[in-house]
Scaffold this active site. Structure first.
Site, mmCIF file in Angstrom:
data_model
loop_
_atom_site.group_PDB
_atom_site.id
_atom_site.type_symbol
_atom_site.label_atom_id
_atom_site.label_comp_id
_atom_site.label_asym_id
_atom_site.label_seq_id
_atom_site.Cartn_x
_atom_site.Cartn_y
_atom_site.Cartn_z
ATOM 1 N N CYS A 1 35.103 55.872 34.642
ATOM 2 C CA CYS A 1 36.191 56.847 34.781
ATOM 3 C C CYS A 1 36.086 58.009 33.794
ATOM 4 C CB CYS A 1 37.542 56.160 34.655
ATOM 5 S SG CYS A 1 37.819 54.967 35.959
ATOM 6 N N HIS B 1 42.870 61.903 33.215
ATOM 7 C CA HIS B 1 42.333 60.974 34.217
ATOM 8 C C HIS B 1 43.510 60.383 34.980
ATOM 9 C CE1 HIS B 1 40.243 57.906 36.262
ATOM 10 N NE2 HIS B 1 40.601 56.911 35.455
ATOM 11 N N ASN C 1 43.312 56.344 41.801
ATOM 12 C CA ASN C 1 42.295 56.498 40.767
ATOM 13 C C ASN C 1 40.929 56.705 41.429
ATOM 14 O OD1 ASN C 1 40.446 56.211 38.709
ATOM 15 N ND2 ASN C 1 41.359 54.365 37.837
HETATM 16 C C1 LIG Z 1 47.387 47.004 37.141
HETATM 17 C C2 LIG Z 1 48.825 47.269 36.640
HETATM 18 C C3 LIG Z 1 49.469 48.317 37.513
HETATM 19 C C4 LIG Z 1 49.591 45.963 36.752
HETATM 20 O O1 LIG Z 1 50.895 46.160 36.245
HETATM 21 P P1 LIG Z 1 51.547 45.046 35.308
HETATM 22 O O2 LIG Z 1 52.915 45.505 35.034
HETATM 23 O O3 LIG Z 1 50.616 44.857 34.148
HETATM 24 O O4 LIG Z 1 51.570 43.828 36.265
HETATM 25 P P2 LIG Z 1 50.923 42.374 36.088
HETATM 26 O O5 LIG Z 1 49.431 42.450 36.233
HETATM 27 O O6 LIG Z 1 51.457 41.773 34.839
HETATM 28 O O7 LIG Z 1 51.527 41.671 37.349
HETATM 29 C C5 LIG Z 1 52.931 41.519 37.514
HETATM 30 C C6 LIG Z 1 53.188 40.789 38.810
HETATM 31 O O8 LIG Z 1 52.855 41.644 39.919
HETATM 32 C C7 LIG Z 1 51.983 40.973 40.798
HETATM 33 N N1 LIG Z 1 51.092 41.931 41.429
HETATM 34 C C8 LIG Z 1 49.886 42.365 40.980
HETATM 35 N N2 LIG Z 1 49.376 43.279 41.854
HETATM 36 C C9 LIG Z 1 50.285 43.413 42.834
HETATM 37 C C10 LIG Z 1 50.336 44.196 44.002
HETATM 38 N N3 LIG Z 1 49.337 45.069 44.322
HETATM 39 N N4 LIG Z 1 51.412 44.123 44.780
HETATM 40 C C11 LIG Z 1 52.430 43.286 44.484
HETATM 41 N N5 LIG Z 1 52.443 42.498 43.395
HETATM 42 C C12 LIG Z 1 51.378 42.566 42.583
HETATM 43 C C13 LIG Z 1 51.252 39.976 39.929
HETATM 44 O O9 LIG Z 1 50.732 38.926 40.692
HETATM 45 C C14 LIG Z 1 52.339 39.528 38.975
HETATM 46 O O10 LIG Z 1 53.131 38.591 39.616
HETATM 47 P P3 LIG Z 1 53.674 37.290 38.799
HETATM 48 O O11 LIG Z 1 54.535 37.882 37.713
HETATM 49 O O12 LIG Z 1 54.402 36.541 39.842
HETATM 50 O O13 LIG Z 1 52.442 36.629 38.277
HETATM 51 C C15 LIG Z 1 48.822 47.725 35.162
HETATM 52 O O14 LIG Z 1 48.425 46.691 34.320
HETATM 53 C C16 LIG Z 1 47.904 48.882 34.953
HETATM 54 O O15 LIG Z 1 48.126 49.960 35.460
HETATM 55 N N6 LIG Z 1 46.827 48.716 34.153
HETATM 56 C C17 LIG Z 1 45.875 49.759 33.942
HETATM 57 C C18 LIG Z 1 44.957 49.794 35.110
HETATM 58 C C19 LIG Z 1 44.108 51.006 35.154
HETATM 59 O O16 LIG Z 1 44.602 52.090 35.116
HETATM 60 N N7 LIG Z 1 42.801 50.813 35.258
HETATM 61 C C20 LIG Z 1 41.867 51.822 35.378
HETATM 62 C C21 LIG Z 1 41.641 52.470 34.063
HETATM 63 S S1 LIG Z 1 40.315 53.558 34.231
#
Ligand SMILES: CC(C)(COP(=O)(O)OP(=O)(O)OC[C@H]1O[C@@H](n2cnc3c(N)ncnc32)[C@H](O)[C@@H]1OP(=O)(O)O)[C@@H](O)C(=O)NCCC(=O)NCCS
Length: 321
Positions: A114, A248, A278
């Site tokens: 990225c 980004h 993204n």
């Molecule tokens: C990925 C991201 C959006 C997840 O958000 P979060 O608040 O951390 O959520 P979690 O991973 O803790 O998951 C929370 C719940 O949502 C659920 N969940 C995950 N993806 C889901 C989806 N697409 N739809 C619905 N529910 C989802 C999980 O299973 C979890 O459920 P549980 O509490 O019953 O176990 C967040 O961590 C993020 O944006 N991270 C950075 C990712 C990124 O930008 N990467 C690229 C960088 S270059």
């Protein structure tokens, strides 16, 4: 007079097919509400089989050349930042070179996921200022949809395909136009937080994206705010002198939190993550092109670019456009 790399043109290209969160929810266990609330993403473009990293990159490059008033024959350097090349080799940059009809020149790919576009801009800036070429095409192009695990809802909803390109031209200037500073970082010890579980030398397969979302989120805000501080300090400017930040486009919450840390108001942040999701190395040049074309970013503005990605790698650049 100082020799600098000047931004002379921008371009972008998106796959024909646009997929909404609701359409995605038909095939993946997710919802529009969850995706919007956690990421700000509403749509992403997904490449059809005939649309590849090289074809999208070439389309963006042609737009950038037209905007710069240049021909493919004027280009002496092509860098494609990508983690999703058409083939393991040759480099996508040489494919783009052939597609746009550029004659013999320097062409290679940069792999920093990225933050690849920031790495590519920094390399092009150095090469232009040491006389390796007069005009460079710097492209971020990705078909991330090809390396997504469509059974993994924690990653597949976050990414999209697309390409963005800029033309950088070496010019002697007597003002502060052009690229003023770039700063790059990498910390390989975090490699297992965001990676692809395959490759030519390990599994012999392409593999799929794997990510520890929460950890990536935490590192992203810290690293981005810190590298932005570094480039601004290097040129002796404070955040209130920035006209536009083009971050980004991974997640609206990361973008908001980073801007807040720097005290930058939301009105000066270019946001496209809602429309494109993204697009990895393509996200910064895509957003830059959109904001230049719709008149938000004007000639003379001080613009800051930043990105963070797998590796971890991260970086920032400051330019007067
Ligand atoms: C990925 C991201 C959006 C997840 O958000 P979060 O608040 O951390 O959520 P979690 O991973 O803790 O998951 C929370 C719940 O949502 C659920 N969940 C995950 N993806 C889901 C989806 N697409 N739809 C619905 N529910 C989802 C999980 O299973 C979890 O459920 P549980 O509490 O019953 O176990 C967040 O961590 C993020 O944006 N991270 C950075 C990712 C990124 O930008 N990467 C690229 C960088 S270059």
């Amino acid at each position: 007079m100082t020799l600098r790399a000047i931004l002379t043109g921008t371009g972008s290209a998106l796959p024909r097919t646009r997929v909404s969160n609701a359409e995605l929810a038909d095939r993946v266990d997710t919802s529009d509400e969850w995706i919007v609330e956690r990421t700000g993403i509403r749509f992403r473009h997904i490449a059809e089989p005939d649309e590849t990293t090289a074809t999208l990159g070439a389309a963006a490059a042609k737009e950038a050349l037209a905007a710069a008033g240049l021909e493919a024959a004027d280009i002496g350097l092509i860098i494609v930042a990508t983690a999703t090349p058409d083939n393991t080799f040759p480099a996508s940059a040489t494919k783009v070179q052939a597609l746009i009809g550029a004659p013999d020149c320097i062409a290679f790919d940069v792999a920093a996921v990225c933050s690849g576009f920031l790495y590519a801009v920094s390399v092009a800036d150095s090469m232009l200022r040491t006389g390796a070429a007069r005009h460079a095409l710097v492209i971020g192009s990705e078909t991330f949809s090809r390396i997504l695990d469509w059974e993994d809802r924690t990653t597949c909803v976050l990414f999209g395909d697309g390409a963005g390109a800029v033309v950088l031209s070496a010019k002697h200037v007597d003002d502060d136009q052009g690229i003023l500073a770039t700063r790059l970082h990498a910390e390989g010890k975090y490699g297992d937080m965001l990676y692809v579980d395959g490759g030519p030398s390990t599994t012999g397969t392409v593999g799929h994206v794997r990510m520890q979302g929460r950890e990536v989120f935490r590192h992203a805000v810290t690293n981005l705010a810190s590298v932005l501080g570094e480039v601004m300090t290097e040129i002796g400017l404070s955040p209130d002198q920035i006209d536009w930040i083009v971050p980004h486009q991974a997640n609206k919450r990361i973008i908001d939190a980073t801007a807040k840390k720097l005290g930058l108001p939301a009105e000066r942040v270019v946001l496209t993550v809602d429309q494109h999701a993204n697009t990895s190395a393509a996200s910064v040049p895509l957003a830059l092109d959109l904001a230049m074309r719709d008149g938000r970013i004007k000639r003379g503005d001080l613009v800051v670019l930043e990105a963070m990605g797998g590796g971890f790698t991260w970086g920032a650049a400051v330019l007067r456009v």
